[in-house]
Every structure is written in C-alpha cells, then in structure tokens.
Design a protein around this motif. Structure first.
Motif, PDB file in Angstrom:
ATOM      1  N   LYS A  24      19.599 -42.004  23.687  1.00 49.08           N
ATOM      2  CA  LYS A  24      20.834 -42.783  23.617  1.00 49.08           C
ATOM      3  C   LYS A  24      21.112 -43.072  22.153  1.00 49.08           C
ATOM      4  N   PRO A  25      22.316 -43.332  21.765  1.00 50.47           N
ATOM      5  CA  PRO A  25      23.535 -43.506  22.546  1.00 50.47           C
ATOM      6  C   PRO A  25      24.109 -42.180  23.060  1.00 50.47           C
ATOM      7  N   ILE A  26      24.894 -42.332  24.129  1.00 54.13           N
ATOM      8  CA  ILE A  26      25.456 -41.207  24.866  1.00 54.13           C
ATOM      9  C   ILE A  26      26.975 -41.236  24.763  1.00 54.13           C
ATOM     10  N   LEU A  27      27.566 -40.049  24.668  1.00 54.11           N
ATOM     11  CA  LEU A  27      29.018 -39.898  24.724  1.00 54.11           C
ATOM     12  C   LEU A  27      29.338 -38.968  25.884  1.00 54.11           C
ATOM     13  N   LEU A  28      30.192 -39.420  26.791  1.00 54.99           N
ATOM     14  CA  LEU A  28      30.626 -38.640  27.946  1.00 54.99           C
ATOM     15  C   LEU A  28      32.058 -38.178  27.732  1.00 54.99           C
ATOM     16  N   THR A  29      32.299 -36.892  27.982  1.00 59.46           N
ATOM     17  CA  THR A  29      33.656 -36.362  27.894  1.00 59.46           C
ATOM     18  C   THR A  29      33.885 -35.310  28.974  1.00 59.46           C
ATOM     19  N   SER A  30      35.138 -34.985  29.164  1.00 54.34           N
ATOM     20  CA  SER A  30      35.532 -33.949  30.110  1.00 54.34           C
ATOM     21  C   SER A  30      35.727 -32.634  29.382  1.00 54.34           C
ATOM     22  N   ILE A  31      35.359 -31.562  30.058  1.00 54.05           N
ATOM     23  CA  ILE A  31      35.681 -30.223  29.575  1.00 54.05           C
ATOM     24  C   ILE A  31      36.530 -29.599  30.674  1.00 54.05           C
ATOM     25  N   GLY A  32      37.838 -29.632  30.502  1.00 58.88           N
ATOM     26  CA  GLY A  32      38.752 -29.104  31.503  1.00 58.88           C
ATOM     27  C   GLY A  32      39.642 -30.153  32.135  1.00 58.88           C
ATOM     28  N   GLN A  33      39.396 -31.414  31.802  1.00 65.54           N
ATOM     29  CA  GLN A  33      40.219 -32.546  32.235  1.00 65.54           C
ATOM     30  C   GLN A  33      40.285 -32.754  33.739  1.00 65.54           C
ATOM     31  N   GLU A  89      42.505 -27.117  25.142  1.00 72.21           N
ATOM     32  CA  GLU A  89      41.274 -27.715  25.662  1.00 72.21           C
ATOM     33  C   GLU A  89      40.078 -26.820  25.336  1.00 72.21           C
ATOM     34  N   LEU A  90      40.255 -25.523  25.414  1.00 72.12           N
ATOM     35  CA  LEU A  90      39.180 -24.599  25.039  1.00 72.12           C
ATOM     36  C   LEU A  90      38.858 -24.709  23.556  1.00 72.12           C
ATOM     37  N   ALA A  91      39.868 -24.851  22.721  1.00 77.27           N
ATOM     38  CA  ALA A  91      39.654 -25.012  21.276  1.00 77.27           C
ATOM     39  C   ALA A  91      38.926 -26.328  20.997  1.00 77.27           C
ATOM     40  N   ARG A  92      39.327 -27.406  21.694  1.00 76.49           N
ATOM     41  CA  ARG A  92      38.648 -28.702  21.530  1.00 76.49           C
ATOM     42  C   ARG A  92      37.185 -28.576  21.930  1.00 76.49           C
ATOM     43  N   THR A  93      36.941 -27.879  23.033  1.00 79.96           N
ATOM     44  CA  THR A  93      35.581 -27.675  23.533  1.00 79.96           C
ATOM     45  C   THR A  93      34.726 -26.971  22.484  1.00 79.96           C
ATOM     46  N   GLU A  94      35.255 -25.902  21.945  1.00 80.90           N
ATOM     47  CA  GLU A  94      34.517 -25.124  20.941  1.00 80.90           C
ATOM     48  C   GLU A  94      34.186 -25.971  19.712  1.00 80.90           C
ATOM     49  N   LYS A  95      35.156 -26.693  19.208  1.00 81.10           N
ATOM     50  CA  LYS A  95      34.941 -27.536  18.015  1.00 81.10           C
ATOM     51  C   LYS A  95      33.973 -28.670  18.309  1.00 81.10           C
ATOM     52  N   SER A 122      38.712 -23.130  35.834  1.00 81.16           N
ATOM     53  CA  SER A 122      37.433 -23.808  35.587  1.00 81.16           C
ATOM     54  C   SER A 122      36.408 -22.882  34.947  1.00 81.16           C
ATOM     55  N   ASP A 123      36.398 -21.629  35.369  1.00 79.41           N
ATOM     56  CA  ASP A 123      35.419 -20.697  34.820  1.00 79.41           C
ATOM     57  C   ASP A 123      35.599 -20.485  33.321  1.00 79.41           C
ATOM     58  N   LYS A 124      36.821 -20.574  32.831  1.00 71.71           N
ATOM     59  CA  LYS A 124      37.051 -20.494  31.373  1.00 71.71           C
ATOM     60  C   LYS A 124      36.274 -21.600  30.663  1.00 71.71           C
ATOM     61  N   PHE A 125      36.341 -22.808  31.230  1.00 68.46           N
ATOM     62  CA  PHE A 125      35.654 -23.937  30.618  1.00 68.46           C
ATOM     63  C   PHE A 125      34.148 -23.842  30.806  1.00 68.46           C
ATOM     64  N   MET A 126      33.723 -23.310  31.945  1.00 72.26           N
ATOM     65  CA  MET A 126      32.295 -23.122  32.196  1.00 72.26           C
ATOM     66  C   MET A 126      31.697 -22.161  31.159  1.00 72.26           C
ATOM     67  N   TYR A 127      32.348 -21.013  30.981  1.00 73.50           N
ATOM     68  CA  TYR A 127      31.803 -20.024  30.049  1.00 73.50           C
ATOM     69  C   TYR A 127      31.923 -20.449  28.592  1.00 73.50           C
ATOM     70  N   ALA A 128      32.848 -21.354  28.288  1.00 72.82           N
ATOM     71  CA  ALA A 128      32.985 -21.867  26.922  1.00 72.82           C
ATOM     72  C   ALA A 128      31.941 -22.931  26.611  1.00 72.82           C
ATOM     73  N   SER A 129      31.456 -23.624  27.644  1.00 74.86           N
ATOM     74  CA  SER A 129      30.557 -24.744  27.380  1.00 74.86           C
ATOM     75  C   SER A 129      29.119 -24.534  27.866  1.00 74.86           C
ATOM     76  N   ALA A 130      28.931 -24.110  29.089  1.00 80.61           N
ATOM     77  CA  ALA A 130      27.585 -24.048  29.678  1.00 80.61           C
ATOM     78  C   ALA A 130      26.561 -23.256  28.851  1.00 80.61           C
ATOM     79  N   PRO A 131      26.919 -22.128  28.254  1.00 84.33           N
ATOM     80  CA  PRO A 131      25.910 -21.400  27.466  1.00 84.33           C
ATOM     81  C   PRO A 131      25.464 -22.131  26.196  1.00 84.33           C
ATOM     82  N   ASN A 132      26.137 -23.225  25.865  1.00 84.90           N
ATOM     83  CA  ASN A 132      25.854 -23.948  24.625  1.00 84.90           C
ATOM     84  C   ASN A 132      25.177 -25.292  24.838  1.00 84.90           C
ATOM     85  N   VAL A 133      24.811 -25.607  26.080  1.00 85.20           N
ATOM     86  CA  VAL A 133      24.183 -26.898  26.349  1.00 85.20           C
ATOM     87  C   VAL A 133      22.666 -26.778  26.289  1.00 85.20           C
TER      88      VAL A 133
END
Length: 177
Positions: A24-33, A89-95, A122-133
């Motif tokens: 902690k501290p934790i920040l929660l956000t949406s990827i895909g709204q 949203e994809l650009a925000r996710t990447e940055k 949703s899959d666009k957001f999954m492939y933009a984020s999940a491989p980077n967690v």
C-alpha cells in the motif's frame, strides 16, 4: 489422477499467492470504463483494503502509490458517459502502465465481468493491459477461451481464477498480506 489434479491446483494457487506481494498505498482505476471498477472498489471496501480511486487517472495522476489495480473491461456505454473514445482509453492505458513500470509500481489486473466483459471492445483493453501486469485475478467465466491463461503462461504472470466475483476478495486480500 483426481487427487493429483487437486494437489496441482492447490500448489499452483499457493505459488501464485506467494508470488503476489503487493504494498500500500493502492490506486484503483478502470481500463475500458466498465462498471466493473465499482465492483472492485466494493470488494476492496468489504476487505477493508484502503485504496485511492480514480476511474480515469492519467499517468500524471500517480502520486506515490506502490500498487496499481486495473479493473479490465470495456464498455461502450461507460466510454460514452465519460466522453472518451476507445482509442483515447487505449492510449491512457499504455501511458499509465508505462509510468507505473517506470516508477516501480506493481500492477494487479482484475477481470471480474465474466463473459459479459469479453468481446471485441473489451479484448482490446485486455490485450493492452493484461500482458503488462504483475498478477491477474480473473473470474472463470471471462476466461472461457483461455485468453487470460495464455497471457499468464506466455508472460509468466501469476494468475488466480475464481468462480464468482465475491471469491475475488480472497486472492486480493492475500496479495497484500
């Protein structure tokens, strides 16, 4: 054979939990709204896990957090209500991910919307984020095609799969213990 499968599943879960040591501290956000971010927020509250919340935080909005939780799931309605195009949203996710990695912030990806949050958007957001967690928590119904499992194996990302959204609380709590 069944005992071996149960033992293997138990060991994999134990290894995953051991690999997931988040601070902690934790920040929660949406990827895909999608509204899924509100469900994750409720899970955190139920588990008495304090987190800052900003569904549209930008890379510049990261302020000293040590863990970033991404609620992954696209919603055309959510994007529209926020006045955001999918490309933005994809650009925000990447940055956001790039900044978190640069600052040494660990990332938990959560896909709790099940099959309702899978599909082209949703899959666009999954492939933009999940491989980077650094860790994935996925509701089983959202992984029927094995996409999250494949990402987890290819990128060596620990992953816990749960049957119901409410079951996501346990691995989430374990990640911070």
């Amino acid at each position: 054979m069944k005992k071996l499968l149960v033992l293997s599943t138990f060991l994999l879960s134990a290894i995953t939990t051991l690999a997931a040591n988040f601070e902690k501290p934790i920040l929660l956000t949406s990827i895909g709204q999608s509204a899924d971010v509100q469900m994750v927020k409720a899970l955190l509250k139920k588990g008495q896990i304090d987190a800052n919340f900003d569904k549209s935080v930008t890379a510049e909005g990261i302020k000293g957090e040590k863990t970033l939780i991404l609620a992954i799931g696209g919603s055309s309605k959510g994007l529209g209500a926020a006045g955001i195009k999918a490309e933005d949203e994809l650009a925000r996710t990447e940055k956001l991910i790039k900044e978190a990695k640069a600052k040494g912030i660990k990332i938990i990806g959560m896909h709790i919307g099940g099959s309702a949050r899978r599909g082209e958007l949703s899959d666009k957001f999954m492939y933009a984020s999940a491989p980077n967690v650094d860790y994935l928590i996925v509701v089983e119904d959202g992984n029927k095609d094995g996409a999250f499992t494949k990402i987890s194996k290819e990128k060596n990302i620990p992953m816990d799969t749960v049957v119901k959204i409410t079951e996501a609380l346990e691995p989430l709590k374990n990640a911070f213990e």
